[in-house]
Design an enzyme around this catalytic site. Structure first.
Site, short mmCIF file in Angstrom:
data_model
loop_
_atom_site.label_atom_id
_atom_site.label_comp_id
_atom_site.label_asym_id
_atom_site.label_seq_id
_atom_site.Cartn_x
_atom_site.Cartn_y
_atom_site.Cartn_z
N GLY A 202 47.06 33.74 48.13
CA GLY A 202 47.07 33.75 46.74
C GLY A 202 47.19 35.31 46.25
O GLY A 202 48.22 35.51 45.59
N CYS A 203 46.79 35.99 47.00
CA CYS A 203 46.81 37.56 46.47
C CYS A 203 48.21 37.90 46.65
O CYS A 203 48.72 38.77 46.00
CB CYS A 203 46.05 38.11 46.78
N THR A 204 48.87 37.72 47.86
CA THR A 204 50.08 38.04 48.28
C THR A 204 51.07 37.62 47.01
O THR A 204 52.04 38.40 46.69
CB THR A 204 50.51 37.68 49.81
#
Length: 161
Positions: free
Chosen positions: A56-58
């Site tokens: 998700g952060c990527t």
């Protein structure tokens, strides 16, 4: 009551009741490369995320990077903030060729100041927009990592009209 006490102890409850219009906490910070970050004089987007290199952060980082030129046209600076150490953030930036900046917050100073939840060092996914006068312009809590950058950019475009 015991659950609330436990959650507070673990840092899960918001530490600060920050609202739009409030003066932004005056803090000193450095980006992941050790350069000072100035929170005044332009719009500043602080997107808090749980962990570098996670799926998700990527996705969220890539989208902010893709839209970075649009943020720049509107006079906004963009920073991802996490509990990750500076070197891990630098690796994240370099591996994905990300645009914008990253701010390591291993002690949680920024997270606490902006009311971002933290559980075992993983920040909640919140985005804070500061205006050029150094005030909180807008707060988005528990954002969708796939839509966050677009939402913030749309808001800023609406302000530019």
């Amino acid at each position: 009551m015991r659950l609330a006490t436990l959650l507070l102890f673990l840092g899960f409850l918001r530490a600060a009741a920050l609202a739009p219009g409030d003066k932004a906490p005056v803090l000193e910070a450095k980006d992941s490369y050790g350069r000072p970050v100035d929170f005044r004089g332009s719009y500043v987007v602080l997107w808090f995320y749980p962990k570098a290199k996670s799926p998700g952060c990527t996705a969220q980082a890539k989208r902010y990077s893709e839209l970075y030129p649009e943020f720049q046209k509107l006079g906004a600076r963009v920073y991802g903030v996490s509990h990750d150490p500076a070197q891990e953030q630098c690796d994240f930036v370099e591996k994905l060729a990300l645009k914008g900046g990253m701010i390591p917050d291993p002690e949680g100073r920024l997270a606490r100041a902006f009311g971002v939840r933290s559980l075992l060092g993983f920040y909640s996914r919140d985005t804070i927009l500061l205006n050029p006068e150094g005030r909180v312009e807008r707060i988005w809590r528990s954002v969708n990592p796939f839509q966050d950058a677009d939402t913030v950019l749309a808001y800023l475009r609406g302000k530019a009209r």
